[in-house]
Design a protein around this motif. Structure first.
Motif, PDB file in Angstrom:
ATOM      1  N   LYS A 356     -41.749 -35.704-104.632  1.00 44.30           N
ATOM      2  CA  LYS A 356     -43.039 -35.005-104.705  1.00 44.30           C
ATOM      3  C   LYS A 356     -43.172 -33.943-103.623  1.00 44.30           C
ATOM      4  CE  LYS A 356     -48.017 -35.806-105.150  1.00 44.30           C
ATOM      5  NZ  LYS A 356     -48.392 -34.681-104.284  1.00 44.30           N
ATOM      6  N   VAL A 357     -42.715 -34.251-102.415  1.00 45.58           N
ATOM      7  CA  VAL A 357     -42.774 -33.259-101.329  1.00 45.58           C
ATOM      8  C   VAL A 357     -41.986 -32.008-101.715  1.00 45.58           C
ATOM      9  CG1 VAL A 357     -42.085 -32.778 -98.949  1.00 45.58           C
ATOM     10  CG2 VAL A 357     -43.119 -34.985 -99.527  1.00 45.58           C
ATOM     11  N   SER A 359     -41.032 -31.037-104.827  1.00 46.16           N
ATOM     12  CA  SER A 359     -41.621 -30.393-105.997  1.00 46.16           C
ATOM     13  C   SER A 359     -42.870 -29.612-105.621  1.00 46.16           C
ATOM     14  CB  SER A 359     -41.949 -31.444-107.062  1.00 46.16           C
ATOM     15  OG  SER A 359     -40.783 -32.093-107.509  1.00 46.16           O
ATOM     16  N   ASP A 360     -43.701 -30.181-104.761  1.00 47.39           N
ATOM     17  CA  ASP A 360     -44.917 -29.487-104.331  1.00 47.39           C
ATOM     18  C   ASP A 360     -44.593 -28.207-103.567  1.00 47.39           C
ATOM     19  OD1 ASP A 360     -46.430 -31.459-105.482  1.00 47.39           O
ATOM     20  OD2 ASP A 360     -46.953 -32.467-103.599  1.00 47.39           O
TER      21      ASP A 360
END
Length: 411
Positions: A356-357, A359-360
């Motif tokens: 997630k880190v 991708s964000d």
């Protein structure tokens, strides 16, 4: 894989071992045409007093129709076929073990070299994509590996030798031929759609044979594969990345596994010689070479997730900073433990938080799906029981046992 966690759980079946035979050694060894480039074959046929176009004819028979018997090459004169039979052969590495998984994964163990030789492994992983059934073949380039990454059991057996061009391309030949065994010659096709040089060994430390084999993969008279579908994976041999950029246009993957030099020095020792700043700069040069060709629009970053070692959110943020100026796609790989491995696999939740880190921050980041578990062919399980000629594995296991004893005595 040579740059990832590797299990040494494969043993050749007794029945397979019983069927092995020692090849007879001819007084005058025949010339193996399997790994020869088109230019080399053209020169060879001219030395026989033949036209250069014979090279293309033979290449098609060998690499597109998987024919090894010169007598079956019907568009070549009988006289030339007899001449080739006397001095040449088309010989792939000997298959000593094969296993096909229920999920479609296929694995082969090859014997290379004379006599008892050495064993290397190749794995084919199928997956559905937008264009149909994708078949990705993971190919080895060396017997063993000299880099000794701390999470990889291939390195624990040490380096034995480089593979030759015919031993490298022979892995692709066998994989394709395995789908064509019951297909009429005229109806045969090349089934493998993607190749990754991610098996045993560091490809850039066996540069010339690897480039020769990969050139055959791209040649329209051989496998005619797209540059975007042929990938070389390296742990970071910086000068050879630059040299590769001068000679070949294929996709590049970097076995990163750590976002800072201190941790990468521990996990991937070659980083001490070619630290991250140099490695990222070489990847940037590779992408920019020759006007940013289609195969070089980005670099694939491989990252094995090791529980409590390189999977913290701070590591993910460090990766964002490290890769901010490098067009890249990131592949997170769940670690597959092997006997005596000092690491564990990161939890699913931790891997997803890490993803997630990234991708964000705008990166395309995927989590690799484990395949072929029932035949020990999942990512990171590509070694087998190869002879440990350097005694490195024995020393490493002893070190791990000593560490465990220290922990027990302190606890």
């Amino acid at each position: 894989m040579a740059h990832e966690a590797v299990s040494s759980s494969l043993a050749v079946d007794e029945q397979d071992s019983a069927t092995l035979h020692q090849p007879t050694k001819d007084a005058t060894p025949k010339i193996n045409l399997l790994g020869m480039s088109r230019a080399a074959l053209e020169q060879f046929f001219e030395s026989l007093g033949e036209k250069k176009f014979r090279a293309g004819q033979v290449m098609k028979w060998v690499h597109q129709y998987f024919i090894t018997d010169f007598a079956q090459m019907s568009n070549i004169s009988g006289k030339l076929r007899e001449k080739l039979e006397k001095v040449c052969e088309v010989k792939a590495p000997e298959v000593v073990h094969r296993h096909y998984s229920k999920d479609g994964t296929r694995k082969w163990v090859f014997r290379v070299g004379e006599g008892s030789g050495s064993l290397v492994e190749t794995v084919l992983i199928p997956a559905d994509d937008k264009t149909g059934a994708r078949k990705t073949l993971c190919i080895s380039s060396q017997v063993g590996c000299a880099l000794d990454c701390s999470f990889c059991s291939t390195g624990k057996q040490g380096f034995q030798r480089d593979l030759t061009p015919d031993e490298i391309i022979g892995q692709l030949w066998v994989a394709n031929e395995s789908y064509m065994e019951d297909v009429e010659v005229a109806e045969r096709t090349r089934s493998v759609t993607n190749v990754v040089m991610m098996g045993m060994g560091e490809p850039l430390l066996n540069f010339k044979p690897v480039v020769q084999a990969m050139s055959l993969m791209l040649d329209d008279f051989a496998y005619g594969m797209s540059k975007r579908r042929v990938t070389l994976s390296t742990s970071g041999i910086v000068p050879m990345i630059d040299k590769l950029g001068e000679q070949l246009d294929v996709a590049l993957a970097i076995s990163l596994h750590a976002p800072n030099d201190e941790l990468r020095n521990e996990l991937v020792p070659i980083n001490k010689k070619y630290p991250l700043e140099q490695l990222i700069a070489s990847a940037q040069r590779y992408i920019k070479k020759d006007g940013n060709e289609s195969a070089r629009k980005h670099v694939t970053i491989e990252y094995v997730m090791l529980d409590g070692v390189n999977d913290k959110l701070e590591h993910a943020h460090q990766m964002v900073k490290l890769l901010k100026d490098l067009p890249s796609k990131i592949n997170l790989i769940p670690f597959n433990p092997f006997p005596h491995a000092p690491y564990g696999r990161s939890s699913r939740n931790r891997i997803m938080a890490f993803q997630k880190v990234l991708s964000d921050a705008g990166f395309v980041c995927t989590i690799r799906q484990t395949r072929g578990d029932d035949i020990d062919a999942a990512c990171g399980q590509l070694v087998g029981q190869v002879a440990d000629r350097t005694r490195r594995a024995e020393q490493w296991k002893k070190k791990v046992a000593q560490q465990h004893e220290i922990v027990r005595s302190q606890g």
